[in-house]
Design an enzyme around this catalytic site. Structure first.
Site, PDB file in Angstrom:
ATOM      1  N   HIS A 248      -0.213   4.473   0.338  1.00 46.71           N
ATOM      2  CA  HIS A 248      -0.818   5.647   0.971  1.00 46.71           C
ATOM      3  C   HIS A 248      -1.290   5.256   2.380  1.00 46.71           C
ATOM      4  O   HIS A 248      -1.202   4.085   2.762  1.00 46.71           O
ATOM      5  CB  HIS A 248      -2.005   6.158   0.147  1.00 46.71           C
ATOM      6  CG  HIS A 248      -3.111   5.163  -0.006  1.00 46.71           C
ATOM      7  ND1 HIS A 248      -3.050   4.135  -0.917  1.00 46.71           N
ATOM      8  CD2 HIS A 248      -4.286   5.018   0.660  1.00 46.71           C
ATOM      9  CE1 HIS A 248      -4.155   3.402  -0.826  1.00 46.71           C
ATOM     10  NE2 HIS A 248      -4.921   3.915   0.135  1.00 46.71           N
TER      11      HIS A 248
ATOM     12  N   LYS B 106       0.841  -1.189   0.000  1.00 53.07           N
ATOM     13  CA  LYS B 106       0.000   0.000   0.000  1.00 53.07           C
ATOM     14  C   LYS B 106       0.879   1.242   0.000  1.00 53.07           C
ATOM     15  O   LYS B 106       1.797   1.359   0.816  1.00 53.07           O
ATOM     16  CB  LYS B 106      -0.896  -0.021   1.248  1.00 53.07           C
ATOM     17  CG  LYS B 106      -1.966   1.062   1.274  1.00 53.07           C
ATOM     18  CD  LYS B 106      -2.844   0.894   2.507  1.00 53.07           C
ATOM     19  CE  LYS B 106      -3.935   1.954   2.574  1.00 53.07           C
ATOM     20  NZ  LYS B 106      -4.758   1.804   3.809  1.00 53.07           N
TER      21      LYS B 106
END
Length: 234
Positions: A116, A114
């Site tokens: 963010h 991921k």
């Protein structure tokens, strides 16, 4: 069902057969071998069946702690099939052993990190400094488990062991295609390479024992012949 098998193994095999997860017949495997049985853990998708596999995993882990000295902090499920397994097994462990309620966590990995928010590739409990137990359906060639081990180690975790639903107990395909040669299983190779314990809810010997009460004589004969032809040396 055979009285020689522990009750949790009998219940798991019965649920697998009645749910259409464990089938007998003729099946071509990824290795191109023709198997007389097939196990598809992706079919444990109803509440009843999901509960059955989680219960069997939990009993297997508890038995490994009691009899095999297994010690772990986190149940880790490699994406994708391992994700629902890890969470449901953690819940079931807490139900069967109150000591696990706050002592055992679960985690799983993302296929892609991921980029963010909190970021990272691990969801659930952080792995750093923790003893991590990998759970999954089967070990075929061992590639996916090696990737999981490497990911856990990169995160600072210590791989405590692996628990799978079924150990087929069969040797890896020979590089030259000659299956008459003796050879190790994928599980045996992982044990040797990483020095970690690997457990299973059931193995092929358990399945054959259970088949004596529920399968046709022809299916039983073919499965016993398959075991004799492809059984690993480890």
């Amino acid at each position: 069902m055979s009285a020689q098998l522990p009750a949790y193994k009998q219940a798991f095999i019965q649920a697998s057969i009645s749910g259409g997860i464990l089938k007998f017949g003729t099946f071509e495997l990824k290795s191109k071998r023709i198997s007389p049985y097939f196990f598809n853990a992706g079919l444990f998708h109803t509440a009843r069946l999901a509960g059955a596999i989680a219960t069997a995993f939990a009993h297997t882990i508890i038995a490994a702690q009691r009899d095999g000295g297994l010690e772990y902090d986190i149940v880790f499920g490699p994406a994708y099939k391992g994700i629902p397994l890890a969470s449901s097994i953690a819940v079931k462990l807490g139900e069967l052993d109150p000591a696990c309620l706050d002592a055992v966590s679960y985690s799983f990995d993302r296929k892609e990190a991921k980029d963010h928010g909190e970021g990272g590739s691990i969801v659930g409990a952080p792995l750093k400094g923790k003893r991590v137990l990998i759970v999954d359906d089967v070990i075929t060639a061992g590639t996916a488990k090696r990737e999981a081990i490497e990911k856990i180690q990169r995160e600072g975790g210590i791989v405590a062991g692996i628990v799978v639903a079924v150990d087929r107990m069969e040797k890896l395909p020979a590089a030259d295609g000659d299956d008459s040669k003796p050879g190790p299983s994928a599980i045996g190779e992982l044990r040797k390479e990483f020095g970690i314990p690997i457990f299973s809810i059931v193995d092929l010997d358990d399945i054959i024992e259970a088949m004596k009460a529920v399968a046709s004589p022809e299916d039983l004969r073919r499965t016993e012949e398959y075991r004799q032809k492809y059984k690993a040396t480890d």
